[in-house]
Design an enzyme around this catalytic site. Structure first.
Site, PDB file in Angstrom:
ATOM      1  N   GLN A 107       0.853  -1.203   0.000  1.00  0.00           N
ATOM      2  CA  GLN A 107       0.000   0.000   0.000  1.00  0.00           C
ATOM      3  C   GLN A 107       0.883   1.245   0.000  1.00  0.00           C
ATOM      4  OE1 GLN A 107      -3.576  -0.577   2.882  1.00  0.00           O
ATOM      5  NE2 GLN A 107      -1.961  -1.956   3.622  1.00  0.00           N
ATOM      6  N   ASP A 110       6.370   4.574  -1.424  1.00  0.00           N
ATOM      7  CA  ASP A 110       7.738   5.085  -1.243  1.00  0.00           C
ATOM      8  C   ASP A 110       8.792   4.359  -2.086  1.00  0.00           C
ATOM      9  OD1 ASP A 110       7.583   3.547   2.072  1.00  0.00           O
ATOM     10  OD2 ASP A 110       8.150   2.631   0.158  1.00  0.00           O
ATOM     11  N   HIS A 125      -1.347   1.356  -4.302  1.00  0.00           N
ATOM     12  CA  HIS A 125      -1.771   2.760  -4.222  1.00  0.00           C
ATOM     13  C   HIS A 125      -0.878   3.671  -5.040  1.00  0.00           C
ATOM     14  CE1 HIS A 125      -3.885   1.837  -0.140  1.00  0.00           C
ATOM     15  NE2 HIS A 125      -4.652   1.549  -1.162  1.00  0.00           N
ATOM     16  N   CYS A 136      -4.282  16.621 -19.085  1.00  0.00           N
ATOM     17  CA  CYS A 136      -3.901  16.192 -20.457  1.00  0.00           C
ATOM     18  C   CYS A 136      -3.135  14.892 -20.468  1.00  0.00           C
ATOM     19  CB  CYS A 136      -3.044  17.288 -21.115  1.00  0.00           C
ATOM     20  SG  CYS A 136      -1.372  17.359 -20.454  1.00  0.00           S
ATOM     21  N   SER A 197      -2.750  -1.120   9.327  1.00  0.00           N
ATOM     22  CA  SER A 197      -3.877  -1.079  10.284  1.00  0.00           C
ATOM     23  C   SER A 197      -5.088  -1.804   9.709  1.00  0.00           C
ATOM     24  CB  SER A 197      -4.248   0.380  10.564  1.00  0.00           C
ATOM     25  OG  SER A 197      -4.571   1.031   9.331  1.00  0.00           O
ATOM     26  N   ASN A 221       2.748  -6.753  13.473  1.00  0.00           N
ATOM     27  CA  ASN A 221       2.336  -5.384  13.762  1.00  0.00           C
ATOM     28  C   ASN A 221       2.766  -5.059  15.186  1.00  0.00           C
ATOM     29  OD1 ASN A 221       0.723  -2.949  14.131  1.00  0.00           O
ATOM     30  ND2 ASN A 221      -0.487  -3.633  12.361  1.00  0.00           N
ATOM     31  N   GLU A 223       0.679  -3.644  17.170  1.00  0.00           N
ATOM     32  CA  GLU A 223      -0.532  -3.824  17.995  1.00  0.00           C
ATOM     33  C   GLU A 223      -1.554  -4.635  17.204  1.00  0.00           C
ATOM     34  OE1 GLU A 223      -1.324   0.334  18.583  1.00  0.00           O
ATOM     35  OE2 GLU A 223      -2.322   0.531  16.636  1.00  0.00           O
ATOM     36  N   ALA A 240       8.558  -4.555  12.695  1.00  0.00           N
ATOM     37  CA  ALA A 240       8.799  -5.406  11.516  1.00  0.00           C
ATOM     38  C   ALA A 240      10.283  -5.551  11.211  1.00  0.00           C
ATOM     39  CB  ALA A 240       8.086  -4.797  10.306  1.00  0.00           C
TER      40      ALA A 240
HETATM   41  N1  APR Z   1       6.469  -2.512  12.689  1.00  0.00           N
HETATM   42  C1  APR Z   1       5.271  -3.090  12.418  1.00  0.00           C
HETATM   43  N2  APR Z   1       4.097  -2.403  12.394  1.00  0.00           N
HETATM   44  C2  APR Z   1       4.166  -1.080  12.646  1.00  0.00           C
HETATM   45  C3  APR Z   1       5.377  -0.409  12.935  1.00  0.00           C
HETATM   46  C4  APR Z   1       6.559  -1.187  12.948  1.00  0.00           C
HETATM   47  N3  APR Z   1       7.757  -0.628  13.219  1.00  0.00           N
HETATM   48  N4  APR Z   1       5.091   0.902  13.163  1.00  0.00           N
HETATM   49  C5  APR Z   1       3.761   1.039  13.008  1.00  0.00           C
HETATM   50  N5  APR Z   1       3.197  -0.145  12.712  1.00  0.00           N
HETATM   51  C6  APR Z   1       1.795  -0.456  12.427  1.00  0.00           C
HETATM   52  C7  APR Z   1       0.785   0.333  13.217  1.00  0.00           C
HETATM   53  O1  APR Z   1       0.470  -0.341  14.421  1.00  0.00           O
HETATM   54  C8  APR Z   1      -0.414   0.343  12.254  1.00  0.00           C
HETATM   55  O2  APR Z   1      -1.242  -0.792  12.450  1.00  0.00           O
HETATM   56  O3  APR Z   1       1.586  -0.096  11.082  1.00  0.00           O
HETATM   57  C9  APR Z   1       0.232   0.273  10.873  1.00  0.00           C
HETATM   58  C10 APR Z   1       0.182   1.569  10.120  1.00  0.00           C
HETATM   59  O4  APR Z   1      -1.177   1.848   9.857  1.00  0.00           O
HETATM   60  P1  APR Z   1      -1.552   3.090   8.937  1.00  0.00           P
HETATM   61  O5  APR Z   1      -0.800   4.278   9.381  1.00  0.00           O
HETATM   62  O6  APR Z   1      -3.055   3.116   8.889  1.00  0.00           O
HETATM   63  O7  APR Z   1      -0.969   2.716   7.501  1.00  0.00           O
HETATM   64  P2  APR Z   1      -1.605   1.763   6.421  1.00  0.00           P
HETATM   65  O8  APR Z   1      -2.296   0.604   7.047  1.00  0.00           O
HETATM   66  O9  APR Z   1      -0.533   1.456   5.444  1.00  0.00           O
HETATM   67  O10 APR Z   1      -2.691   2.717   5.728  1.00  0.00           O
HETATM   68  C11 APR Z   1      -3.350   2.212   4.579  1.00  0.00           C
HETATM   69  O11 APR Z   1      -4.366   4.367   4.254  1.00  0.00           O
HETATM   70  O12 APR Z   1      -4.127   6.631   4.344  1.00  0.00           O
HETATM   71  C12 APR Z   1      -4.174   5.562   3.490  1.00  0.00           C
HETATM   72  O13 APR Z   1      -3.219   5.381   1.357  1.00  0.00           O
HETATM   73  C13 APR Z   1      -2.886   5.398   2.713  1.00  0.00           C
HETATM   74  O14 APR Z   1      -1.789   3.350   2.027  1.00  0.00           O
HETATM   75  C14 APR Z   1      -2.364   4.042   3.138  1.00  0.00           C
HETATM   76  C15 APR Z   1      -3.615   3.338   3.626  1.00  0.00           C
END
Ligand code: APR
Length: 258
Positions: A107, A110, A125, A136, A197, A221, A223, A240
């Site tokens: 998703q 980067d 994404h 255009c 998430s 994750n 959490e 991770a």
């Molecule tokens: N290791 C593992 N998990 C982690 C770490 C880490 N170091 N740091 C954060 N997380 C977890 C958080 O607990 C959370 O569940 O990564 C998740 C990040 O969640 P989001 O910020 O919601 O990112 P994501 O799930 O990729 O969002 C999905 O939402 O806003 C849109 O397009 C955007 O692609 C994105 C999509």
């Protein structure tokens, strides 16, 4: 050293990956890039704490006030451009090289999975490295914000303000990405769901496609998420960039013991 229960979880994850015999896929989210210095979107210090996604990440907002959205995009692209893959990205690239991971759905926008050496990446994404013109269809491939003379960047054909080639809220997932990701999820015997998430659809449905097809889901994750319990067969709570190298090490141990 890790607690015995965590070591056992690493071993169990490795067993499931090896049993999949190459038919494994991954779904990654912003959490996998946090160790590379890129903020996640939700949770503490999340990007959406600072910028309201309805004002900065919705396609109608971009069309209405592109200069304002470029205030966030400029900050985000500058951070992404300086970022490097971390051990989590490199671990997934290693699994692919070993023939244990046949595809990687991300998703993230980067480009860090490709920078780490992963080749079979499905950018669900899109990617910030390319810009597109909504008026255009002109495209700017490999845009570098650090080399940009002025912001926001404009189309060389019609002068309109360009948009990063990423999926904003209210935009469809690129058809080919949706098809490829769904096919990958359905044929996978295991999906590694890392750092997401699982809030945003249809990406969050990919693990469910794997489950429905008889595959298993391993979640990594910090959490629990909505996937933990009902969908994930194994949830490992930890960063991770620390967990994935341990799972790789467990795969090597199991392989050498055979
Ligand atoms: N290791 C593992 N998990 C982690 C770490 C880490 N170091 N740091 C954060 N997380 C977890 C958080 O607990 C959370 O569940 O990564 C998740 C990040 O969640 P989001 O910020 O919601 O990112 P994501 O799930 O990729 O969002 C999905 O939402 O806003 C849109 O397009 C955007 O692609 C994105 C999509």
């Amino acid at each position: 050293m890790y607690a015995k229960s965590l070591m056992r979880a690493f071993e169990r994850a490795a067993e499931i990956i090896l049993e999949a015999d190459g038919r494994a896929t991954a779904l990654t989210g912003a959490g996998i890039s946090v160790a590379s210095g890129i903020s996640a979107f939700r949770g503490s210090q999340g990007l959406w704490d600072k910028y309201d996604p309805l004002e900065f990440a919705e396609i109608s907002s971009f069309k209405r006030q592109p200069e304002k959205v470029w205030e966030m995009l400029g900050e985000m692209l500058a951070v992404v451009e300086k970022a490097h893959p971390n051990k989590a990205h490199k671990s997934l690239a290693e699994l692919e090289k070993k023939g244990l991971l046949q595809s990687l759905i991300t998703q993230n926008v980067d480009g860090l999975h490709q920078a780490a050496g992963s080749r079979k990446v499905i950018e669900f994404h899109g990617a910030t490295r390319h810009l597109c013109c909504l008026d255009c269809d002109w495209r700017w491939v490999n845009f570098k914000i650090s080399e940009s003379k002025s912001l926001p960047p404009r189309c060389e054909e019609c002068g309109a303000i360009l948009k990063p080639d990423v999926v904003f809220f209210g935009e469809p997932i690129p058809k080919w990405a949706l098809l490829e990701a769904s096919a990958a999820a359905e044929k996978a015997k295991v999906m590694l769901v890392i750092g997401t998430s699982a809030n945003v659809h249809p990406a969050a449905e990919m693990p469910i496609l794997t489950k429905r097809s008889g595959g298993r889901v391993i979640e990594i994750n910090l959490e629990p998420t909505d996937l933990s319990g009902p969908v994930a067969d194994l949830t490992i709570l930890g960063p991770a960039d620390q967990v994935l190298p341990e799972i790789i090490a467990a795969c090597k141990r199991l392989n050498s013991n055979e």
